[in-house]
Scaffold this motif. Structure first.
Motif, mmCIF file in Angstrom:
data_model
loop_
_atom_site.group_PDB
_atom_site.id
_atom_site.type_symbol
_atom_site.label_atom_id
_atom_site.label_comp_id
_atom_site.label_asym_id
_atom_site.label_seq_id
_atom_site.Cartn_x
_atom_site.Cartn_y
_atom_site.Cartn_z
ATOM 1 N N UNK A 157 51.636 26.231 -37.578
ATOM 2 C CA UNK A 157 52.425 27.318 -38.150
ATOM 3 C C UNK A 157 51.738 28.650 -37.888
ATOM 4 N N UNK A 158 52.438 29.532 -37.209
ATOM 5 C CA UNK A 158 51.965 30.886 -36.910
ATOM 6 C C UNK A 158 52.765 31.840 -37.772
ATOM 7 N N UNK A 159 52.084 32.448 -38.759
ATOM 8 C CA UNK A 159 52.821 33.255 -39.723
ATOM 9 C C UNK A 159 51.976 34.403 -40.249
ATOM 10 N N UNK A 160 52.521 35.588 -40.163
ATOM 11 C CA UNK A 160 51.905 36.795 -40.731
ATOM 12 C C UNK A 160 50.437 36.950 -40.320
ATOM 13 N N UNK A 161 50.183 36.848 -39.030
ATOM 14 C CA UNK A 161 48.835 37.081 -38.533
ATOM 15 C C UNK A 161 47.832 36.019 -38.902
#
Length: 330
Positions: free
Chosen positions: A229-233
């Motif tokens: 999961x790639x989320x908000x930096x």
């Protein structure tokens, strides 16, 4: 990585010299100062952040939160138990990347369950989380986290729940790529100097093989595929254990679906009819109303092995572009 603001932590080249003999034949001929400079461990007679994190005595003297915090909880969410305790175990790992890696691996091994299997009269201990996958997950977090000025006050967080292992690090997928490209595309590296030194030390490699290894270990271990999961930096990896599979519906049914129908034979026939045209695994899963992991394990793979489905890309079985079609034998 630029020089650090202090020289109180001085990298030592011994590890590089010892490790570089086979892979980098030019380094052993150099002086200590030349080795440190050429590898990027030193710059302008000052240690770089990459040098401190790989060769320093105690990098956290300068950057106290470039560490790993690890907790184990009794449940699937982070909350106090009936006795008011929030954690089963709670540790902080400091030192170089190699030292933090070994400490975190020990934490997972200590807090994970072990299943005993007797085969041919011989006992085999099977850990809850395969060490190869855990090593790749933690190494990737240490290698590819954001070490920039806005993130070097944030540690890597490792959490062991009853049904999964989560590893979170600051810094999302680098270079404009997406999680769909992980393990498939040739992606840029956020910390090239750090990665280069870790390669010389034989702690890690930068061959984009870590994600495929993690996926393969999940498949070999018989658990659902991990989530990236790639989320908000930031970047989060979830690696599940067998409890996650047990707690899920037997057929991973979609909400509102009767778990007892249709029968497996009916589902297989539905897939065969649907695959008269080449279909992606996700398309097949959506069509039969099951999760991707369950559909792969219970239907697609057995049907391929039985010769009922064929791969459109047989030389690249794990390609994200892989499709499945009905065979003449079916």
């Amino acid at each position: 990585m630029p020089p650090c603001r202090t020289t109180t932590v001085n990298p030592q080249p011994a590890n590089i010299q010892d490790s570089a003999g086979c892979s980098l034949r030019l380094l052993p001929r150099r002086s200590d100062d030349e080795i440190l400079s050429l590898t990027g461990a030193m710059q302008n007679n000052k240690p770089t952040l990459a040098g401190m994190m790989t060769l320093g005595d105690y990098p956290q003297r300068i950057y106290p939160n470039l560490c790993i915090t690890a907790i184990a909880v009794n449940g699937t969410v982070l909350q106090p138990d009936d006795g008011g305790e929030r954690f089963i175990d709670n540790k902080r790992y400091e030192g170089t990347i190699a030292e933090m890696l070994e400490g975190a691996l020990g934490f997972v091994a200590r807090n994970g369950k072990t299943r005993v299997v007797i085969r041919d009269g011989k006992r085999t201990d099977i850990p809850e989380y395969p060490e190869t996958a855990v090593r790749e997950i933690i190494t990737n977090a240490l290698m590819h986290r954001d070490y920039g000025p806005y993130c070097n006050g944030t540690p890597i967080r490792l959490v062991m729940f009853s049904d999964r292992l989560e590893c979170w690090n600051p810094g999302g997928v680098y270079g404009g790529q997406s999680t769909n490209d992980l393990g498939y595309a040739n992606m840029p590296t956020r910390n090239p100097t750090l990665v280069s030194i870790l390669e010389i030390e034989k702690i890690a490699e930068n061959r984009h093989s870590g994600i495929p290894v993690i996926r393969d270990e999940a498949e070999t271990h018989g658990v659902r595929q991990p989530e990236f999961i790639d989320q908000r930096g930031s970047f989060l990896v979830r690696f599940f254990n067998s409890s996650a599979e047990t707690n899920a519906s037997d057929h991973d049914a979609t909400p509102g679906q009767d778990k007892n129908s249709p029968r497996p034979a009916d589902v297989e026939n539905t897939i065969l009819a649907y695959c008269a045209e080449p279909r992606l695994a996700q398309e097949i899963a959506n069509h039969v109303g099951r999760s991707l992991q369950y559909t792969r394990r219970e239907y697609i793979r057995p049907m391929v092995e039985a010769g009922k489905l064929s791969l459109t890309l047989p030389d690249k079985p794990k390609s994200k572009y892989q499709r499945y079609r009905l065979t003449n034998a079916a």
